[in-house]
Design a protein around this motif. Structure first.
Motif, mmCIF file in Angstrom:
data_model
loop_
_atom_site.group_PDB
_atom_site.id
_atom_site.type_symbol
_atom_site.label_atom_id
_atom_site.label_comp_id
_atom_site.label_asym_id
_atom_site.label_seq_id
_atom_site.Cartn_x
_atom_site.Cartn_y
_atom_site.Cartn_z
ATOM 1 N N TYR A 130 37.038 43.397 36.099
ATOM 2 C CA TYR A 130 37.875 43.129 37.265
ATOM 3 C C TYR A 130 37.505 41.786 37.893
ATOM 4 C CZ TYR A 130 41.035 47.027 38.258
ATOM 5 O OH TYR A 130 42.094 47.899 38.247
ATOM 6 N N ASN A 133 39.134 38.437 36.810
ATOM 7 C CA ASN A 133 40.483 38.067 37.243
ATOM 8 C C ASN A 133 40.486 37.313 38.564
ATOM 9 O OD1 ASN A 133 42.929 38.319 35.895
ATOM 10 N ND2 ASN A 133 43.709 39.845 37.316
ATOM 11 N N PHE A 299 46.811 44.649 30.560
ATOM 12 C CA PHE A 299 46.280 44.331 31.876
ATOM 13 C C PHE A 299 44.787 44.086 31.782
ATOM 14 C CE2 PHE A 299 50.052 46.805 33.112
ATOM 15 C CZ PHE A 299 50.599 45.950 34.069
ATOM 16 N N ARG A 300 44.333 43.039 32.447
ATOM 17 C CA ARG A 300 42.896 42.821 32.558
ATOM 18 C C ARG A 300 42.347 43.632 33.737
ATOM 19 N NH1 ARG A 300 40.117 36.863 32.527
ATOM 20 N NH2 ARG A 300 41.082 36.925 30.472
ATOM 21 N N SER A 301 43.096 43.669 34.836
ATOM 22 C CA SER A 301 42.711 44.409 36.038
ATOM 23 C C SER A 301 43.949 45.168 36.518
ATOM 24 C CB SER A 301 42.211 43.462 37.129
ATOM 25 O OG SER A 301 41.227 42.575 36.634
ATOM 26 N N ASP A 305 46.374 43.697 39.272
ATOM 27 C CA ASP A 305 47.482 42.920 38.716
ATOM 28 C C ASP A 305 48.817 43.385 39.286
ATOM 29 O OD1 ASP A 305 45.672 41.536 37.218
ATOM 30 O OD2 ASP A 305 46.085 42.583 35.337
ATOM 31 N N SER A 309 51.492 41.239 41.551
ATOM 32 C CA SER A 309 52.888 41.090 41.158
ATOM 33 C C SER A 309 53.845 41.479 42.286
ATOM 34 C CB SER A 309 53.180 41.930 39.915
ATOM 35 O OG SER A 309 53.161 43.317 40.217
ATOM 36 N N ALA A 316 45.167 43.572 46.804
ATOM 37 C CA ALA A 316 44.451 43.074 45.622
ATOM 38 C C ALA A 316 42.992 42.783 45.953
ATOM 39 C CB ALA A 316 45.136 41.826 45.081
#
Length: 552
Positions: A130, A133, A299-301, A305, A309, A316
Protein backbone atom coordinates in the motif's frame (compact mmCIF):
# COMPACT_ATOMS: atom_id res chain seq x y z
CA UNK A 1 11.61 -18.47 35.02
CA UNK A 2 13.02 -21.96 35.06
CA UNK A 3 10.92 -24.96 34.29
CA UNK A 4 9.11 -26.62 37.17
CA UNK A 5 8.07 -30.25 36.80
CA UNK A 6 5.68 -30.11 39.73
CA UNK A 7 3.50 -27.54 38.00
CA UNK A 8 3.56 -25.31 41.09
CA UNK A 9 4.06 -21.59 40.68
CA UNK A 10 7.01 -19.90 42.32
CA UNK A 11 6.20 -17.44 45.02
CA UNK A 12 5.00 -14.15 43.69
CA UNK A 13 4.07 -15.49 40.28
CA UNK A 14 0.42 -14.69 40.73
CA UNK A 15 -2.43 -16.70 39.24
CA UNK A 16 -1.04 -19.27 36.88
CA UNK A 17 -1.96 -22.04 34.53
CA UNK A 18 -0.78 -25.38 35.89
CA UNK A 19 0.99 -27.96 33.87
CA UNK A 20 2.57 -25.58 31.40
CA UNK A 21 6.12 -26.65 32.12
CA UNK A 22 6.70 -22.97 32.85
CA UNK A 23 4.09 -20.82 34.55
CA UNK A 24 1.97 -18.01 33.10
CA UNK A 25 -0.21 -15.42 34.76
CA UNK A 26 -3.88 -15.35 33.84
CA UNK A 27 -4.11 -11.68 32.94
CA UNK A 28 -6.21 -11.60 29.75
CA UNK A 29 -9.91 -10.80 30.18
CA UNK A 30 -12.87 -11.20 27.80
CA UNK A 31 -12.50 -7.82 26.10
CA UNK A 32 -8.81 -8.41 25.47
CA UNK A 33 -9.47 -11.93 24.13
CA UNK A 34 -12.18 -10.61 21.83
CA UNK A 35 -9.85 -7.86 20.68
CA UNK A 36 -7.10 -10.37 19.86
CA UNK A 37 -9.59 -12.31 17.72
CA UNK A 38 -11.00 -9.29 15.90
CA UNK A 39 -7.59 -7.66 15.73
CA UNK A 40 -6.10 -10.70 14.04
CA UNK A 41 -8.96 -11.31 11.63
CA UNK A 42 -9.05 -7.71 10.43
CA UNK A 43 -5.57 -7.46 9.02
CA UNK A 44 -4.32 -7.28 5.46
CA UNK A 45 -7.18 -9.57 4.41
CA UNK A 46 -9.63 -6.69 4.27
CA UNK A 47 -7.23 -4.54 2.25
CA UNK A 48 -6.80 -7.12 -0.52
CA UNK A 49 -9.35 -9.91 0.02
CA UNK A 50 -12.33 -8.21 -1.62
CA UNK A 51 -10.37 -7.39 -4.78
CA UNK A 52 -8.85 -10.87 -5.12
CA UNK A 53 -12.17 -12.60 -4.38
CA UNK A 54 -13.89 -10.49 -7.04
CA UNK A 55 -11.17 -11.52 -9.48
CA UNK A 56 -11.95 -15.18 -8.87
CA UNK A 57 -15.74 -15.00 -8.65
CA UNK A 58 -17.08 -11.57 -9.61
CA UNK A 59 -20.09 -10.54 -7.50
CA UNK A 60 -20.45 -14.15 -6.29
CA UNK A 61 -17.48 -13.37 -4.03
CA UNK A 62 -20.06 -12.22 -1.49
CA UNK A 63 -21.06 -15.86 -1.08
CA UNK A 64 -17.41 -16.91 -0.86
CA UNK A 65 -17.10 -14.99 2.41
CA UNK A 66 -20.27 -16.59 3.77
CA UNK A 67 -19.19 -20.10 2.73
CA UNK A 68 -15.74 -19.59 4.24
CA UNK A 69 -17.14 -18.23 7.50
CA UNK A 70 -19.64 -21.11 7.76
CA UNK A 71 -16.99 -23.81 7.39
CA UNK A 72 -14.64 -22.05 9.78
CA UNK A 73 -17.51 -21.62 12.27
CA UNK A 74 -17.95 -25.41 12.28
CA UNK A 75 -14.29 -25.76 13.27
CA UNK A 76 -14.67 -22.96 15.80
CA UNK A 77 -17.58 -24.77 17.47
CA UNK A 78 -15.51 -27.89 18.11
CA UNK A 79 -12.73 -25.73 19.52
CA UNK A 80 -15.19 -23.99 21.84
CA UNK A 81 -15.66 -27.34 23.57
CA UNK A 82 -12.01 -28.37 23.41
CA UNK A 83 -10.46 -25.06 24.47
CA UNK A 84 -12.06 -24.70 27.94
CA UNK A 85 -11.41 -28.41 28.64
CA UNK A 86 -7.68 -27.79 28.50
CA UNK A 87 -7.00 -24.03 28.69
CA UNK A 88 -3.34 -24.17 27.79
CA UNK A 89 -1.34 -21.99 25.48
CA UNK A 90 -0.47 -23.54 22.11
CA UNK A 91 -1.90 -24.59 18.76
CA UNK A 92 -4.65 -26.97 17.66
CA UNK A 93 -2.27 -29.92 17.56
CA UNK A 94 -2.27 -30.10 21.35
CA UNK A 95 -5.84 -31.42 21.25
CA UNK A 96 -5.03 -34.06 18.65
CA UNK A 97 -2.04 -35.16 20.73
CA UNK A 98 -4.46 -36.06 23.54
CA UNK A 99 -6.50 -38.35 21.31
CA UNK A 100 -3.96 -39.67 18.79
CA UNK A 101 -0.48 -39.16 20.20
CA UNK A 102 2.55 -37.24 19.09
CA UNK A 103 2.49 -37.81 15.29
CA UNK A 104 -0.95 -36.28 14.66
CA UNK A 105 -0.34 -33.61 17.28
CA UNK A 106 2.93 -32.63 15.61
CA UNK A 107 1.39 -32.37 12.14
CA UNK A 108 -1.40 -30.16 13.47
CA UNK A 109 0.98 -27.91 15.36
CA UNK A 110 3.48 -27.79 12.48
CA UNK A 111 0.75 -26.74 10.03
CA UNK A 112 -0.40 -24.04 12.46
CA UNK A 113 3.12 -22.85 13.15
CA UNK A 114 3.95 -22.58 9.44
CA UNK A 115 0.72 -20.67 8.84
CA UNK A 116 1.06 -18.26 11.75
CA UNK A 117 4.76 -17.62 11.17
CA UNK A 118 4.22 -16.96 7.47
CA UNK A 119 1.38 -14.58 8.26
CA UNK A 120 3.72 -12.20 10.08
CA UNK A 121 5.66 -11.26 6.90
CA UNK A 122 2.45 -11.24 4.83
CA UNK A 123 1.08 -8.47 7.05
CA UNK A 124 4.29 -6.49 6.66
CA UNK A 125 4.21 -7.08 2.91
CA UNK A 126 0.66 -5.71 2.72
CA UNK A 127 1.65 -2.48 4.46
CA UNK A 128 4.59 -1.92 2.13
CA UNK A 129 2.53 -2.69 -0.97
CA UNK A 130 0.00 0.00 0.00
CA UNK A 131 2.88 2.36 0.80
CA UNK A 132 4.23 1.86 -2.72
CA UNK A 133 1.23 3.78 -4.08
CA UNK A 134 2.16 6.97 -2.22
CA UNK A 135 2.83 9.90 -4.52
CA UNK A 136 6.60 9.85 -4.02
CA UNK A 137 9.23 8.41 -6.39
CA UNK A 138 10.96 6.47 -3.61
CA UNK A 139 7.65 4.85 -2.61
CA UNK A 140 7.00 3.62 -6.14
CA UNK A 141 10.30 1.72 -5.99
CA UNK A 142 9.05 -0.48 -3.13
CA UNK A 143 6.86 -2.68 -5.35
CA UNK A 144 7.40 -4.03 -8.85
CA UNK A 145 4.32 -4.05 -11.07
CA UNK A 146 6.09 -6.41 -13.48
CA UNK A 147 6.80 -9.15 -10.94
CA UNK A 148 3.83 -8.25 -8.69
CA UNK A 149 6.12 -8.50 -5.68
CA UNK A 150 8.17 -6.31 -3.36
CA UNK A 151 11.49 -4.97 -4.59
CA UNK A 152 14.65 -5.45 -2.54
CA UNK A 153 14.08 -2.06 -0.93
CA UNK A 154 10.49 -3.03 -0.19
CA UNK A 155 11.66 -6.27 1.37
CA UNK A 156 14.04 -4.35 3.65
CA UNK A 157 11.22 -2.06 4.79
CA UNK A 158 8.92 -5.04 5.38
CA UNK A 159 11.69 -6.77 7.37
CA UNK A 160 11.94 -3.69 9.60
CA UNK A 161 8.19 -3.86 10.19
CA UNK A 162 8.58 -7.47 11.33
CA UNK A 163 11.14 -6.24 13.86
CA UNK A 164 8.65 -3.63 15.10
CA UNK A 165 6.02 -6.36 15.62
CA UNK A 166 8.62 -8.34 17.53
CA UNK A 167 9.49 -5.44 19.83
CA UNK A 168 5.84 -4.84 20.75
CA UNK A 169 5.55 -8.48 21.85
CA UNK A 170 8.97 -8.74 23.46
CA UNK A 171 8.80 -6.44 26.45
CA UNK A 172 5.65 -7.50 28.29
CA UNK A 173 2.17 -8.92 27.87
CA UNK A 174 0.67 -5.66 29.12
CA UNK A 175 2.40 -3.63 26.41
CA UNK A 176 1.11 -6.18 23.90
CA UNK A 177 -2.48 -5.98 25.19
CA UNK A 178 -2.55 -2.17 25.28
CA UNK A 179 -1.31 -2.05 21.69
CA UNK A 180 -3.91 -4.61 20.58
CA UNK A 181 -6.85 -2.75 22.17
CA UNK A 182 -5.92 0.62 20.73
CA UNK A 183 -5.22 -0.71 17.25
CA UNK A 184 -8.32 -2.91 17.06
CA UNK A 185 -10.77 -0.07 17.71
CA UNK A 186 -9.22 1.82 14.81
CA UNK A 187 -9.26 -1.32 12.66
CA UNK A 188 -13.01 -1.78 13.13
CA UNK A 189 -13.82 1.86 12.40
CA UNK A 190 -11.83 2.32 9.19
CA UNK A 191 -13.25 -0.64 7.16
CA UNK A 192 -16.84 0.21 8.10
CA UNK A 193 -16.35 3.92 7.41
CA UNK A 194 -14.64 3.19 4.10
CA UNK A 195 -17.34 0.76 2.97
CA UNK A 196 -20.11 3.15 3.96
CA UNK A 197 -18.47 6.04 2.12
CA UNK A 198 -17.93 4.03 -1.07
CA UNK A 199 -21.51 2.72 -1.05
CA UNK A 200 -22.97 6.18 -0.44
CA UNK A 201 -20.89 8.12 -2.97
CA UNK A 202 -20.01 5.65 -5.72
CA UNK A 203 -22.35 2.66 -5.79
CA UNK A 204 -23.21 1.12 -9.20
CA UNK A 205 -25.83 -1.59 -8.86
CA UNK A 206 -25.30 -2.58 -12.49
CA UNK A 207 -21.86 -4.00 -11.60
CA UNK A 208 -23.53 -7.04 -10.06
CA UNK A 209 -24.59 -8.30 -13.49
CA UNK A 210 -22.41 -6.31 -15.90
CA UNK A 211 -19.87 -8.96 -16.90
CA UNK A 212 -20.06 -12.43 -18.42
CA UNK A 213 -23.40 -14.24 -18.52
CA UNK A 214 -25.29 -11.42 -16.81
CA UNK A 215 -25.59 -13.34 -13.53
CA UNK A 216 -24.04 -12.75 -10.16
CA UNK A 217 -21.61 -15.64 -10.85
CA UNK A 218 -19.97 -14.81 -14.22
CA UNK A 219 -17.29 -17.50 -13.78
CA UNK A 220 -19.56 -20.17 -12.35
CA UNK A 221 -19.78 -21.25 -8.74
CA UNK A 222 -16.44 -23.04 -8.93
CA UNK A 223 -14.84 -19.59 -8.95
CA UNK A 224 -16.67 -18.68 -5.75
CA UNK A 225 -15.47 -21.90 -4.10
CA UNK A 226 -11.84 -21.47 -5.17
CA UNK A 227 -11.91 -17.90 -3.87
CA UNK A 228 -12.48 -19.20 -0.34
CA UNK A 229 -8.83 -20.26 -0.12
CA UNK A 230 -7.20 -18.85 -3.25
CA UNK A 231 -8.28 -15.24 -2.62
CA UNK A 232 -7.26 -15.31 1.03
CA UNK A 233 -10.70 -15.63 2.68
CA UNK A 234 -9.56 -18.46 4.96
CA UNK A 235 -6.42 -16.40 5.52
CA UNK A 236 -8.57 -13.43 6.52
CA UNK A 237 -10.75 -15.38 8.97
CA UNK A 238 -8.04 -17.48 10.60
CA UNK A 239 -7.68 -15.11 13.54
CA UNK A 240 -10.73 -16.77 15.13
CA UNK A 241 -8.41 -19.28 16.83
CA UNK A 242 -6.09 -16.67 18.32
CA UNK A 243 -8.05 -16.42 21.61
CA UNK A 244 -7.60 -20.19 22.00
CA UNK A 245 -3.82 -19.91 21.64
CA UNK A 246 -3.90 -17.59 24.70
CA UNK A 247 -6.10 -19.93 26.76
CA UNK A 248 -3.33 -20.51 29.29
CA UNK A 249 -3.24 -16.79 30.07
CA UNK A 250 -7.01 -16.09 29.96
CA UNK A 251 -9.18 -15.23 32.93
CA UNK A 252 -12.20 -17.54 33.34
CA UNK A 253 -11.44 -19.38 30.06
CA UNK A 254 -14.58 -21.53 30.35
CA UNK A 255 -16.72 -18.49 29.56
CA UNK A 256 -14.41 -16.09 27.78
CA UNK A 257 -12.94 -18.40 25.12
CA UNK A 258 -16.22 -19.44 23.40
CA UNK A 259 -17.54 -15.87 23.45
CA UNK A 260 -14.31 -14.47 22.07
CA UNK A 261 -13.99 -17.09 19.31
CA UNK A 262 -17.55 -17.01 17.96
CA UNK A 263 -18.04 -13.30 18.67
CA UNK A 264 -14.98 -12.21 16.72
CA UNK A 265 -15.89 -14.48 13.80
CA UNK A 266 -19.48 -13.17 13.58
CA UNK A 267 -18.48 -9.51 13.83
CA UNK A 268 -15.82 -9.81 11.16
CA UNK A 269 -18.11 -11.70 8.75
CA UNK A 270 -20.45 -8.70 8.75
CA UNK A 271 -17.55 -6.34 8.12
CA UNK A 272 -16.11 -8.43 5.27
CA UNK A 273 -19.45 -8.85 3.48
CA UNK A 274 -20.11 -5.11 3.66
CA UNK A 275 -16.61 -4.46 2.28
CA UNK A 276 -17.13 -6.90 -0.59
CA UNK A 277 -20.44 -5.27 -1.54
CA UNK A 278 -18.79 -1.84 -1.38
CA UNK A 279 -15.87 -2.91 -3.59
CA UNK A 280 -18.09 -4.47 -6.26
CA UNK A 281 -20.48 -1.54 -6.31
CA UNK A 282 -17.89 1.24 -6.19
CA UNK A 283 -15.82 0.01 -9.12
CA UNK A 284 -16.28 2.43 -12.07
CA UNK A 285 -18.06 0.51 -14.89
CA UNK A 286 -15.59 1.92 -17.43
CA UNK A 287 -12.68 0.44 -15.49
CA UNK A 288 -14.43 -2.93 -15.25
CA UNK A 289 -15.03 -2.95 -19.00
CA UNK A 290 -11.50 -1.79 -19.84
CA UNK A 291 -9.96 -4.57 -17.75
CA UNK A 292 -11.85 -7.28 -19.60
CA UNK A 293 -14.00 -8.21 -16.62
CA UNK A 294 -13.41 -9.07 -13.01
CA UNK A 295 -10.47 -11.39 -13.68
CA UNK A 296 -8.63 -8.60 -15.49
CA UNK A 297 -8.64 -6.14 -12.58
CA UNK A 298 -5.19 -5.07 -11.44
CA UNK A 299 -4.92 -3.05 -8.22
CA UNK A 300 -1.81 -2.25 -6.25
CA UNK A 301 -3.83 -0.76 -3.36
CA UNK A 302 -7.45 -1.79 -4.07
CA UNK A 303 -9.58 0.32 -1.74
CA UNK A 304 -7.25 3.31 -1.86
CA UNK A 305 -7.24 3.14 -5.67
CA UNK A 306 -11.04 3.16 -5.66
CA UNK A 307 -11.12 6.15 -3.33
CA UNK A 308 -8.75 8.07 -5.61
CA UNK A 309 -10.82 7.21 -8.69
CA UNK A 310 -13.85 8.76 -6.93
CA UNK A 311 -11.83 11.87 -5.89
CA UNK A 312 -12.06 10.92 -2.21
CA UNK A 313 -8.57 12.07 -1.24
CA UNK A 314 -9.21 12.18 2.50
CA UNK A 315 -10.56 8.62 2.45
CA UNK A 316 -7.51 7.51 0.47
CA UNK A 317 -5.23 9.05 3.11
CA UNK A 318 -7.15 7.25 5.86
CA UNK A 319 -6.78 3.99 3.97
CA UNK A 320 -3.05 4.47 3.54
CA UNK A 321 -2.77 5.04 7.29
CA UNK A 322 -4.84 1.95 8.05
CA UNK A 323 -2.68 -0.05 5.66
CA UNK A 324 -0.05 0.25 8.38
CA UNK A 325 -2.34 -0.09 11.38
CA UNK A 326 -4.48 -3.10 10.38
CA UNK A 327 -1.69 -5.40 9.15
CA UNK A 328 0.62 -4.29 11.96
CA UNK A 329 -1.96 -5.10 14.63
CA UNK A 330 -2.42 -8.56 13.15
CA UNK A 331 1.31 -9.06 12.69
CA UNK A 332 1.93 -8.41 16.38
CA UNK A 333 -0.73 -10.92 17.44
CA UNK A 334 0.41 -13.59 14.97
CA UNK A 335 4.02 -13.27 16.10
CA UNK A 336 2.93 -13.74 19.72
CA UNK A 337 0.72 -16.70 18.78
CA UNK A 338 3.40 -18.39 16.67
CA UNK A 339 5.90 -18.19 19.52
CA UNK A 340 3.40 -19.93 21.80
CA UNK A 341 2.89 -22.68 19.22
CA UNK A 342 6.65 -23.19 19.07
CA UNK A 343 6.73 -23.30 22.85
CA UNK A 344 3.95 -25.91 22.84
CA UNK A 345 5.91 -28.07 20.37
CA UNK A 346 8.91 -27.92 22.72
CA UNK A 347 6.70 -29.10 25.59
CA UNK A 348 5.82 -32.11 23.45
CA UNK A 349 9.52 -32.83 22.92
CA UNK A 350 9.77 -31.84 19.24
CA UNK A 351 11.74 -28.61 19.42
CA UNK A 352 14.94 -27.52 21.19
CA UNK A 353 14.67 -26.96 24.96
CA UNK A 354 15.46 -23.29 24.51
CA UNK A 355 12.10 -22.77 22.80
CA UNK A 356 10.33 -23.52 26.10
CA UNK A 357 12.35 -21.12 28.22
CA UNK A 358 10.39 -18.25 29.81
CA UNK A 359 11.89 -14.90 30.77
CA UNK A 360 11.96 -14.73 34.57
CA UNK A 361 10.33 -11.29 34.83
CA UNK A 362 7.90 -11.08 31.89
CA UNK A 363 7.14 -14.85 31.75
CA UNK A 364 7.21 -14.61 27.95
CA UNK A 365 8.84 -17.23 25.67
CA UNK A 366 11.50 -14.87 24.34
CA UNK A 367 13.76 -17.46 22.64
CA UNK A 368 10.70 -18.70 20.72
CA UNK A 369 9.93 -15.10 19.74
CA UNK A 370 13.44 -14.69 18.32
CA UNK A 371 13.00 -17.90 16.31
CA UNK A 372 9.66 -16.72 14.90
CA UNK A 373 11.18 -13.37 13.92
CA UNK A 374 14.03 -15.07 12.05
CA UNK A 375 11.65 -17.50 10.29
CA UNK A 376 9.29 -14.65 9.38
CA UNK A 377 11.98 -12.56 7.72
CA UNK A 378 13.32 -15.60 5.85
CA UNK A 379 9.80 -16.41 4.61
CA UNK A 380 9.36 -12.82 3.45
CA UNK A 381 12.40 -13.02 1.19
CA UNK A 382 11.38 -16.41 -0.22
CA UNK A 383 7.78 -15.30 -0.93
CA UNK A 384 7.94 -11.53 -1.61
CA UNK A 385 4.29 -11.25 -2.65
CA UNK A 386 1.15 -10.94 -0.52
CA UNK A 387 -0.78 -13.01 -3.07
CA UNK A 388 1.61 -15.96 -2.85
CA UNK A 389 1.78 -15.85 0.93
CA UNK A 390 -1.99 -15.58 1.42
CA UNK A 391 -2.75 -18.60 -0.77
CA UNK A 392 -0.06 -20.82 0.76
CA UNK A 393 -0.92 -19.79 4.31
CA UNK A 394 -4.63 -20.51 3.76
CA UNK A 395 -3.96 -24.11 2.76
CA UNK A 396 -1.65 -24.56 5.75
CA UNK A 397 -4.39 -23.33 8.07
CA UNK A 398 -6.94 -25.69 6.50
CA UNK A 399 -4.69 -28.70 7.17
CA UNK A 400 -4.39 -27.64 10.80
CA UNK A 401 -8.18 -27.34 11.10
CA UNK A 402 -8.53 -31.09 10.51
CA UNK A 403 -7.27 -31.76 14.04
CA UNK A 404 -10.26 -30.08 15.68
CA UNK A 405 -13.17 -32.37 14.69
CA UNK A 406 -11.00 -35.49 15.04
CA UNK A 407 -9.92 -34.65 18.59
CA UNK A 408 -13.39 -33.37 19.50
CA UNK A 409 -15.23 -36.61 18.69
CA UNK A 410 -12.42 -38.94 19.82
CA UNK A 411 -12.20 -37.36 23.27
CA UNK A 412 -15.95 -37.80 23.68
CA UNK A 413 -15.24 -41.56 23.56
CA UNK A 414 -11.87 -41.66 25.29
CA UNK A 415 -12.53 -39.19 28.10
CA UNK A 416 -16.29 -39.24 28.75
CA UNK A 417 -15.86 -38.11 32.37
CA UNK A 418 -13.68 -35.10 31.56
CA UNK A 419 -15.03 -31.77 32.71
CA UNK A 420 -16.60 -30.01 29.73
CA UNK A 421 -17.66 -26.46 30.65
CA UNK A 422 -19.01 -26.17 27.11
CA UNK A 423 -20.69 -29.33 25.81
CA UNK A 424 -22.02 -29.14 22.26
CA UNK A 425 -25.08 -31.09 21.09
CA UNK A 426 -25.12 -33.35 18.02
CA UNK A 427 -21.41 -34.15 18.28
CA UNK A 428 -21.83 -37.26 16.13
CA UNK A 429 -23.06 -35.08 13.26
CA UNK A 430 -20.95 -31.97 13.82
CA UNK A 431 -17.59 -33.79 13.74
CA UNK A 432 -17.90 -35.64 10.38
CA UNK A 433 -19.62 -32.67 8.71
CA UNK A 434 -16.77 -30.42 9.82
CA UNK A 435 -14.12 -32.89 8.62
CA UNK A 436 -15.75 -33.19 5.17
CA UNK A 437 -16.25 -29.42 4.89
CA UNK A 438 -12.60 -28.73 5.71
CA UNK A 439 -11.55 -31.41 3.19
CA UNK A 440 -13.58 -29.62 0.52
CA UNK A 441 -11.80 -26.39 1.43
CA UNK A 442 -8.51 -28.17 0.83
CA UNK A 443 -9.66 -29.44 -2.57
CA UNK A 444 -11.06 -26.06 -3.63
CA UNK A 445 -7.61 -24.57 -3.11
CA UNK A 446 -6.77 -26.05 -6.54
CA UNK A 447 -3.76 -27.90 -7.89
CA UNK A 448 -0.77 -27.32 -7.79
CA UNK A 449 -1.15 -25.22 -4.62
CA UNK A 450 -2.64 -28.13 -2.70
CA UNK A 451 0.29 -30.38 -3.60
CA UNK A 452 2.91 -27.74 -2.81
CA UNK A 453 1.60 -27.00 0.67
CA UNK A 454 0.98 -30.66 1.50
CA UNK A 455 4.61 -31.30 0.55
CA UNK A 456 5.75 -28.57 2.99
CA UNK A 457 3.68 -30.10 5.79
CA UNK A 458 4.88 -33.66 5.12
CA UNK A 459 8.49 -32.45 4.87
CA UNK A 460 8.15 -31.08 8.41
CA UNK A 461 7.89 -34.64 9.68
CA UNK A 462 11.69 -34.62 9.66
CA UNK A 463 11.56 -32.69 12.95
CA UNK A 464 9.24 -35.28 14.44
CA UNK A 465 11.44 -38.19 13.33
CA UNK A 466 14.60 -36.50 14.65
CA UNK A 467 13.24 -35.84 18.11
CA UNK A 468 11.53 -39.23 18.34
CA UNK A 469 14.91 -40.80 17.52
CA UNK A 470 16.51 -38.89 20.40
CA UNK A 471 14.10 -40.65 22.76
CA UNK A 472 14.79 -44.05 21.21
CA UNK A 473 11.48 -44.05 19.33
CA UNK A 474 9.58 -44.65 22.57
CA UNK A 475 6.23 -46.36 21.94
CA UNK A 476 6.73 -45.75 18.21
CA UNK A 477 4.44 -48.61 17.14
CA UNK A 478 1.43 -47.12 18.89
CA UNK A 479 2.24 -43.61 17.67
CA UNK A 480 2.42 -44.77 14.05
CA UNK A 481 -0.71 -46.90 14.30
CA UNK A 482 -2.70 -43.99 15.72
CA UNK A 483 -1.25 -41.37 13.40
CA UNK A 484 -0.75 -43.10 10.04
CA UNK A 485 -4.13 -41.89 8.78
CA UNK A 486 -3.01 -38.24 8.67
CA UNK A 487 -0.04 -38.53 6.26
CA UNK A 488 -2.05 -41.03 4.20
CA UNK A 489 -4.95 -38.55 4.07
CA UNK A 490 -2.70 -35.72 2.87
CA UNK A 491 -1.16 -37.82 0.09
CA UNK A 492 -4.59 -39.06 -1.01
CA UNK A 493 -6.04 -35.54 -1.11
CA UNK A 494 -3.09 -34.37 -3.19
CA UNK A 495 -3.77 -37.20 -5.64
CA UNK A 496 -7.47 -36.31 -5.94
CA UNK A 497 -6.56 -32.68 -6.50
CA UNK A 498 -4.11 -33.69 -9.24
CA UNK A 499 -6.60 -35.82 -11.21
CA UNK A 500 -9.66 -33.74 -10.37
CA UNK A 501 -11.72 -31.20 -12.26
CA UNK A 502 -9.88 -28.70 -14.52
CA UNK A 503 -11.89 -25.96 -12.81
CA UNK A 504 -9.75 -26.69 -9.73
CA UNK A 505 -6.47 -27.17 -11.58
CA UNK A 506 -6.68 -30.94 -12.08
CA UNK A 507 -6.12 -33.15 -15.13
CA UNK A 508 -9.85 -33.61 -15.67
CA UNK A 509 -10.01 -37.35 -15.00
CA UNK A 510 -12.82 -36.51 -12.59
CA UNK A 511 -15.72 -34.17 -13.34
CA UNK A 512 -16.52 -31.29 -11.02
CA UNK A 513 -19.32 -33.22 -9.34
CA UNK A 514 -17.27 -36.42 -9.42
CA UNK A 515 -14.46 -34.62 -7.60
CA UNK A 516 -16.83 -33.39 -4.89
CA UNK A 517 -18.22 -36.90 -4.43
CA UNK A 518 -14.71 -38.38 -4.31
CA UNK A 519 -13.54 -35.86 -1.70
CA UNK A 520 -16.65 -36.45 0.41
CA UNK A 521 -16.43 -40.24 0.32
CA UNK A 522 -12.67 -40.37 0.85
CA UNK A 523 -12.71 -37.86 3.68
CA UNK A 524 -15.49 -39.76 5.45
CA UNK A 525 -13.39 -42.91 5.14
CA UNK A 526 -10.40 -41.19 6.72
CA UNK A 527 -12.64 -39.70 9.39
CA UNK A 528 -13.74 -43.21 10.41
CA UNK A 529 -10.11 -44.38 10.33
CA UNK A 530 -9.01 -41.50 12.54
CA UNK A 531 -11.83 -42.13 15.02
CA UNK A 532 -11.05 -45.83 15.31
CA UNK A 533 -7.32 -45.26 15.67
CA UNK A 534 -7.66 -42.87 18.62
CA UNK A 535 -6.35 -44.28 21.90
CA UNK A 536 -6.36 -43.38 25.57
CA UNK A 537 -3.08 -41.53 25.85
CA UNK A 538 -1.73 -40.83 29.35
CA UNK A 539 -2.74 -37.18 28.93
CA UNK A 540 -6.29 -38.15 27.92
CA UNK A 541 -6.51 -40.46 30.95
CA UNK A 542 -5.50 -37.57 33.20
CA UNK A 543 -8.13 -35.38 31.56
CA UNK A 544 -10.77 -38.04 32.11
CA UNK A 545 -9.77 -38.28 35.76
CA UNK A 546 -10.27 -34.55 36.22
CA UNK A 547 -6.58 -33.60 36.26
CA UNK A 548 -4.75 -31.14 34.04
CA UNK A 549 -2.83 -33.10 31.36
CA UNK A 550 0.87 -33.05 32.05
CA UNK A 551 0.59 -32.80 35.84
CA UNK A 552 1.35 -35.42 38.38
Amino acid sequence: MTRNDSGAAPAGAGTTSPGEGGQQRRTIGLVSLLMTGVGTIIGSGWLFGAAHAAGYAGPAAIFSWIIGAFIIALTALTLCELGPMMPRTGGMGRFAKLSHGSLVGFIGDWAGFVGFTSTVPSEASASVQYMSNWDYPWAHELFSSQTQSLSHTGLLVASLLCVVYFMLCYWSMQVFLRAVKAVTIFKIFVPLFSAGTLIYLGFNASNFSAVGNGSIAPYGWSGALTAVTGAGIVYAFNGFQTPISFAGEAKNPNRTIPIAVLGSLALCLVIYVVLQVAFIGALPPSQLAAGGGWSGLDFRSPFADLAISLNLSLLAMLLYLDAFVSPSGSGVIYLASASRMLWGMERDGHMPKSMGRLHKHTLLPRPAMWAVLAASIACLWVFPSWDELAAVISVGYVIGYLCAPVAFISLRRLAPSAVRPVRLPFAGVLAPVTFVAVSLLLYWSSWPLTGEVIFIIVAGLGFWIYYEAKTGFHDIGRQLKAGAWFPAYLVTMAAISYVGSPRFGGLGLLSEMGSFVAVTVVSLGFYVWSYRSAWLTPEAAQLDAGAEPGTG
